[in-house]
Enzyme design. Structure first.
Site, short mmCIF file in Angstrom:
data_model
loop_
_atom_site.label_atom_id
_atom_site.label_comp_id
_atom_site.label_asym_id
_atom_site.label_seq_id
_atom_site.Cartn_x
_atom_site.Cartn_y
_atom_site.Cartn_z
N ASP A 1 117.20 -25.63 131.71
CA ASP A 1 118.36 -24.92 132.22
C ASP A 1 118.41 -23.56 131.53
O ASP A 1 117.94 -23.40 130.41
CB ASP A 1 119.63 -25.72 131.92
CG ASP A 1 120.88 -25.06 132.44
OD1 ASP A 1 120.87 -24.63 133.60
OD2 ASP A 1 121.85 -24.96 131.68
N ASP B 1 123.09 -31.23 134.66
CA ASP B 1 121.73 -31.46 134.21
C ASP B 1 121.44 -32.94 133.97
O ASP B 1 120.28 -33.34 133.90
CB ASP B 1 121.46 -30.70 132.91
CG ASP B 1 121.61 -29.19 133.08
OD1 ASP B 1 121.19 -28.67 134.12
OD2 ASP B 1 122.17 -28.55 132.17
N ASP C 1 122.52 -28.56 129.15
CA ASP C 1 123.76 -28.83 128.42
C ASP C 1 124.90 -29.25 129.34
O ASP C 1 125.88 -29.80 128.89
CB ASP C 1 124.19 -27.62 127.60
CG ASP C 1 124.43 -26.39 128.46
OD1 ASP C 1 124.12 -26.43 129.67
OD2 ASP C 1 124.90 -25.37 127.93
#
Length: 910
Positions: free
Chosen positions: A339, A646, A642
């Site tokens: 990410d 995700d 985070d």
């Protein structure tokens, strides 16, 4: 999403509350803007349960214990132990069973430690909430919220539940945990279309998100597992667990070895009975002794201990490993899907560039700390040096609702990240806003895309200050600020070119403008800023990459590990960040957006997945598809992140890595590894640690197999040729126990060999032992086994008692294995170096422990009774020590031949 609540008794579903007007939502819930009574709230809490996510289902203790016995080699040991119990050999039974139980105990203890460490960093839901109860506002535990509660939020609050807005004033919410968007979303009361995605549900506040600016009031429509976070958590539960590369390799190796042991034991038994007419009970005992000798029973415990040591090492490096194999799996990773926001970047907006009519200025420093400078071609400038910079900094700093607050040694933002970056810019430029006073304001709205304020200057003059989207501000300007701070005619073409150029670098562009105001003006309306403004300049803002992440990505590339960015940001911004970080290099298909991915079939996605470096505007479902597409090519995939969005992909990946500080609870629960420092560079160190662990496991296997092979060979040859057994089964158990508990553990502490991060990722489909390793196992088994048989028959032929000859053979096995331990310290280089004597103190402690235990075996009467041993003289010690040195030298010769073969094969390939 649907919710359940009704104050009159029956629970009512509210379908798509974002698409229903606020008053209708209240009606369906059976509440008013005055909220619930305490009695209704307590009743509803009993019906719907606490406002928290249900913990994931944990395996029961007995299932976890049994899981540590689920290994084919342990099965052989347990069967052998059972047969020994039937025969009444309780010493043998106890020793065999103890090894299996110790292995299970170590695994349980380490898993418990990892879980306790993870529990210490859980911080997903807010602790307190402001709710309207019994007609007045009350501060309550967020766990006690129920559908129908009316709550209020303000800047800095964490949203306690899914809320349908009733009122909103300049409300901006940081939703990157759900959507991946690095820019806060603007919220308003108006209903939106039913089919819009989470990121466009502007009439909703979602549990776990952060209020960046403004205030709002709303009614709770979903709590706990019914929230958007709960929906994603269910997606996590639906993703099946994957076997790690190490577990697949060891499982395959164990099955192969188990079949071979069983076949050889049967052959030995048949030959011993038919050719040599050995008694059945003696044959059965010899077969059990052979099986126990051949089984590397220390291997499961050794792997567990090696992984546990790796987990502890990673914990010291700020990474908490929830499952033991996860660190090793990182060592075999070929692709890291990361990410962007908060993982590769700081999740702290920073002004990078300032464009005035006369120059482009560069801004240094990262994040919200007012540490950095504004420079022009390398020369530091301040508001005292440049009137145009002074005017731009004034507009950006005063037309602003954010505050930068010192919190100990760190700086903390209160407000919206973009405004925080502009406020820090003013501080870096040396602007002191003291003396300015705000009179009125037009707040930012998503429709107008600008903010305006009416301010009094220290000299008493009154000004209109405007900041916002460059196209909207430019349309309202008729002039521009020159280098001397004075107005001049607007060069629209110049500014449009600058906007395109700065935006093309992946920066978010904001424009600043101003105009004089009447001294009598006390209000400010949108009509007051429709025209007649003077454009001061532009500011380019970015969520900057972490410097250490850039270095880590370069290290990963040198190790043959690809890094792919998966983000909710726009393609242009993501591509620019990807280039800056070194993720995107050269030509090819670099960016694939969520809508483009949505239009692809699974086969089409698999065809391009390996070539795409950046995935933009993605959803949680897209991330799972991306990871699956990469895995279809045999890639070992790590997914970092985070946000809640995700979590499903972290579960799908071979190893999921969550951020411990900014990560959500759902993400941490889904992950295999939690980074306590949110540092991407820690992942690179974990890859190195994983490779070191796998090397050490290979070293341990290379050590255990020849030692077990030598022991089993001694018994096998004796039975096949009808000779006197050089070893009793209980003596085999002894040598197995002391060497696996002492010597093999030493290799778990070996340091990483030089160049470990210059090697490409290992082939996870390959066996843990290649052809060269198998040749070494066979040769070393013959060397150590042959030496043990040689000293036994030599001593027995000299007429010494059987117990003395057998004790000499056991001592030969112990010293031969000790010598071979030093051969195993290096996989890829010679051990004929002084380095083999240093770098791992555990080797020497293990050697001393082995010698002391073997001395006890030889000289203590208690051991003579249990194991049938007897004292030997110094001559036998010198004989066995000399042969052990010979084993070491001959093994190095075998390793040298193997290295020559590898060099020759490499030369032929090239």
């Amino acid at each position: 999403m649907a919710t359940q609540a009704h104050t009159q008794g029956a629970l009512t579903e509210v379908e798509r509350p974002w698409a229903t007007s606020a008053d209708e939502v209240l009606t369906e819930l059976g509440v008013t803007r005055a909220g619930l009574t305490g009695q209704d709230a307590r009743r509803l809490l009993a019906e719907v349960g606490p406002n928290r996510l249900a913990p994931p289902e944990r395996k029961s203790l007995w299932r976890r214990i049994l899981g540590h016995f689920d290994d084919v080699l342990i099965y052989i040991l347990l069967v052998s132990a059972a047969l020994k119990a039937i025969l009444g050999d309780w010493v043998d039974f106890t020793v065999i069973l103890a090894v299996a139980v110790i292995n299970a105990g170590i695994g349980l203890i380490q898993e418990g430690r990892a879980e306790r460490a993870l529990d210490a960093i859980k911080d997903m839901l807010s602790v307190r909430a402001q709710a309207r109860r019994d007609g007045s506002w009350a501060d309550i535990d967020a766990d006690d919220l129920v559908p129908g509660d009316v709550v209020r939020v303000r800047s800095g609050d964490r949203v306690p539940a899914d809320v349908r807005l009733l009122d909103a004033v300049n409300l901006r919410v940081e939703e990157s945990a759900l959507t991946g968007e690095s820019v806060p979303a603007t919220k308003r009361v108006d209903a939106v279309a039913p089919e819009v995605g989470v990121g466009d549900r502007t009439s909703m506040l979602f549990s776990g998100t952060i209020v960046a600016a403004g205030t709002g009031t709303g009614v709770v429509v979903a709590t706990g597992d019914r929230t958007e976070i709960g929906r994603i958590q269910q997606m996590i539960a639906d993703v099946g667990e994957l076997q790690t590369p190490l577990s697949r390799t060891l499982d395959q190796f164990g099955k192969w070895l188990a079949v071979l042991i069983i076949i050889m034991a049967l052959v030995m038994t048949v030959i011993g009975r038919l050719l040599h007419q050995m008694p059945v009970d003696e044959l059965l005992s010899a077969a059990i002794g052979f099986a126990v000798a051949a089984v590397p029973e220390g291997l499961p415990a050794l792997v567990t201990i090696t992984l546990a040591l790796g987990v502890q090492q990673m914990a010291r490096r700020r990474a908490i490993t929830r499952q033991l194999p996860a660190v090793e799996t990182l060592g075999s990773v070929t692709t890291i899907c990361s990410d962007k926001t908060g993982t590769l970047t700081r999740n702290e907006m920073t002004a990078r560039t300032v464009r005035t009519r006369s120059a482009e200025l560069t801004v240094s420093g990262l994040g919200y700390a007012p540490e950095g400078e504004v420079s022009d071609s390398g020369e530091v400038v301040t508001v005292a040096d440049r009137p145009d910079l002074a005017l731009l900094a004034t507009v950006m700093m005063l037309c602003n609702d954010a505050q930068i607050v010192r919190d100990g040694d760190a700086w903390r933002l209160v407000g919206e990240p973009t405004e925080g970056a502009l406020r820090v810019l003013g501080l870096k430029a040396g602007l002191d806003p003291a003396g300015w006073r705000r009179v009125a304001a037009v707040p930012f709205e998503s429709e107008s895309k600008y903010m305006a304020t009416l301010n009094d200057a220290p000299d008493g003059s009154r000004h209109v200050l405007v900041k916002g989207a460059p196209d909207r501000v430019l349309d309202r300007c008729v002039a521009q600020t020159g280098a001397d701070g004075r107005a001049e005619p607007l060069d629209r073409a110049f500014w449009e070119a600058q906007i395109d150029e700065i935006g093309g670098r992946g920066l978010r562009v904001l424009a600043a403008a101003h105009a004089p105001a009447s001294p009598d003006a006390t209000t400010l309306d949108p009509s007051d800023v429709d025209t007649g403004l003077e454009l001061v300049g532009l500011v380019g803002i970015v969520d900057p990459p972490r410097p250490e992440a850039i270095e880590a990505i370069a290290e990963c590339r040198s190790a043959g590990v690809r890094v792919k960015m998966i983000t909710g940001d726009h393609a242009g911004t993501a591509l620019a960040i990807g280039r800056e970080m070194g993720i995107v290099e050269g030509d090819g298909i670099h960016v694939l957006t969520g809508p483009e991915l949505e239009a692809m079939t699974t086969e089409e996605l698999r065809a391009v997945a390996q070539e795409v470096d950046v995935y933009a505007r993605t959803s949680p479902e897209h991330k799972i598809r991306i990871v699956s597409a990469l895995q279809s090519h045999g890639e070992v995939v790590a997914m970092t992140g985070d946000g809640v969005n995700d979590a499903p992909a972290l579960t799908q990946a071979d190893v999921g890595v969550a951020m411990g500080i900014k990560g959500t609870e759902a993400t941490k629960e889904a992950a295999d590894v939690v980074l306590a420092d949110d540092n991407f560079a820690t992942i690179e160190r974990a890859v190195e640690e994983g490779r070191r662990i796998y090397d050490n496991i290979r070293k341990s296997v290379l050590f255990l197999l020849p030692t077990n092979g030598a022991q089993s060979l001694v018994i096998l040859i004796a039975v096949l040729f009808g000779l006197t057994l050089p070893l009793q089964p209980v003596q085999v158990l002894w040598i197995n126990m002391v060497t696996s508990v002492t010597l093999s553990l030493a290799l778990a502490n070996e340091r990483a060999e030089p160049g470990i991060m210059s090697r490409p990722p290992r082939d996870t489909r390959a066996s843990i032992l290649d052809a060269g390793s198998l040749r070494r196992v066979a040769v070393v088994s013959l060397l150590i086994g042959g030496a043990a048989m040689g000293v036994f028959y030599y001593e027995y032929g000299r007429g010494v008692p059987l117990e003395v000859a057998q004790t000499t053979a056991v001592t030969m096995l112990a010293l031969g294995q000790l010598a071979y331990l030093f051969n195993c310290r290096y996989l890829h280089r010679s051990s004929l170096t002084v380095d083999v004597l240093r770098g791992n103190a555990v080797v020497w402690w293990s050697a001393i422990t082995l010698l002391l235990l073997q001395a006890a075996f030889v000289y203590l009467p208690f051991f003579h009774t249990w194991f049938g041993s007897a004292p030997i003289s110094g001559r036998e010690w010198l004989l066995t020590a000399g042969l052990a040195v010979l084993v070491f030298v001959l093994t190095e010769a075998v390793k040298a031949v193997g290295r020559a073969r590898e060099r020759s094969a490499t030369a032929r390939r090239h």
